[in-house]
Design an enzyme around this catalytic site. Sequence first.
Site, PDB file in Angstrom:
ATOM      1  N   GLN A 143      -4.988  -2.452   9.463  1.00 40.01           N
ATOM      2  CA  GLN A 143      -4.802  -2.842   8.616  1.00 40.01           C
ATOM      3  C   GLN A 143      -5.647  -3.956   9.661  1.00 40.01           C
ATOM      4  OE1 GLN A 143      -3.587  -3.787   5.117  1.00 40.01           O
ATOM      5  NE2 GLN A 143      -4.323  -6.109   5.952  1.00 40.01           N
ATOM      6  N   LYS A 176       0.604  -1.369  -0.020  1.00 35.74           N
ATOM      7  CA  LYS A 176      -0.245   0.146  -0.403  1.00 35.74           C
ATOM      8  C   LYS A 176       0.760   1.209   0.031  1.00 35.74           C
ATOM      9  CE  LYS A 176      -3.957  -2.657   2.139  1.00 35.74           C
ATOM     10  NZ  LYS A 176      -4.376  -3.107   3.112  1.00 35.74           N
ATOM     11  N   ASP A 206     -11.457   2.265   2.771  1.00 36.44           N
ATOM     12  CA  ASP A 206     -11.558   0.555   2.759  1.00 36.44           C
ATOM     13  C   ASP A 206     -13.174   0.977   2.649  1.00 36.44           C
ATOM     14  OD1 ASP A 206      -9.680  -0.849   2.754  1.00 36.44           O
ATOM     15  OD2 ASP A 206      -9.335  -0.241   5.591  1.00 36.44           O
TER      16      ASP A 206
END
Length: 283
Positions: free
Chosen positions: A96, A52, A119
């Site tokens: 995460q 990322k 997200d």
Amino acid sequence: MAVIISGKEVSAKVRADVKAECELLKEKGIDPGLAVIIVGNDPASRVYVNNKKKACAEVGFLSEEYALPEDTTQEELLAIIEKLNNNPQINGILCQLPLPKHIDEKAIINSISPLKDVDAFHPSNVGKIMIGDYHFLPCTPAGVMELIHSAGIDVCGKKCVVIGRSNIVGKPMSMLLLHENGTVTICHSKTENLKEICSNADILVAAVGKPKFVKADMVKAGAVVLDVGVNRDENGKLCGDVDFAEVEPKASYITPVPGGVGPMTIAMLMKNTLMAAKIQNNL
Ligand code: NAP
């Protein structure tokens, strides 16, 4: 022989488009920024976070990493997120998953500002997806849709079957197919007659988490097969939820693993971060 839909190629195009738009934003004095939080030492999470960060550098985003020790408390994590929510240089926040067991994932997801929730896991963003009025789409299902579009496949009126009903993949995937007028069936571990249901699908999405689970006898001749799975086979080799060798000759289109859905997820994260920067700057 199926057409192989290359996530490598499509994701490179998405990242190139994001990069071009990022340059235009920078000319207006807007510098998109993504904060990535990782708690603990899970090796797979480490790889995802590194990828990322690499993607951020490629498209020209500022990226900040918060690598926190395994014993970080929930309160400490919430305090970091609150700071990031209030930091105007940060447009997107990603924590995460999975988090260590002593941290309540729901509480963390709920604490991220919906405007910075790149997200798209926050209940407010999930609700927006449900009613079809959204800014951010969850990255993996959005990546699958991008692959479908890139191949020129029209979902309208097609029988779509999604195997898997997780909040991250299966459920939003089904919703996105429904938004495009697919006739969607969602399957899960309690589904009866799975083989029969799958073998009627024009578009089959596998998000099961079981190596080579989808066999040729579960696939209709000419079906479009999208494989979300990331697994290791008996030899430790990366493989999907679809038995590629068996299914590929029967499908019309198929995504490989690796090089299919995987690279799309990060590309869509970049797209969401760009969108977040635009929204937060009233563009
Ligand atoms: P998950 O939360 O474990 O969900 C798996 C789903 O599969 C569940 O809904 C489960 O049903 C269903 N299932 C399990 N066994 C089944 C069976 N025998 N028959 C039918 N359905 C069955 O997994 P996930 O997070 O959605 O991820 C799915 C896969 O995608 C994993 O391999 C993961 O690594 C991969 N993934 C890839 C990306 C990417 O970027 N490419 C991103 C996210 C995930 P129940 O609900 O009844 O338990």
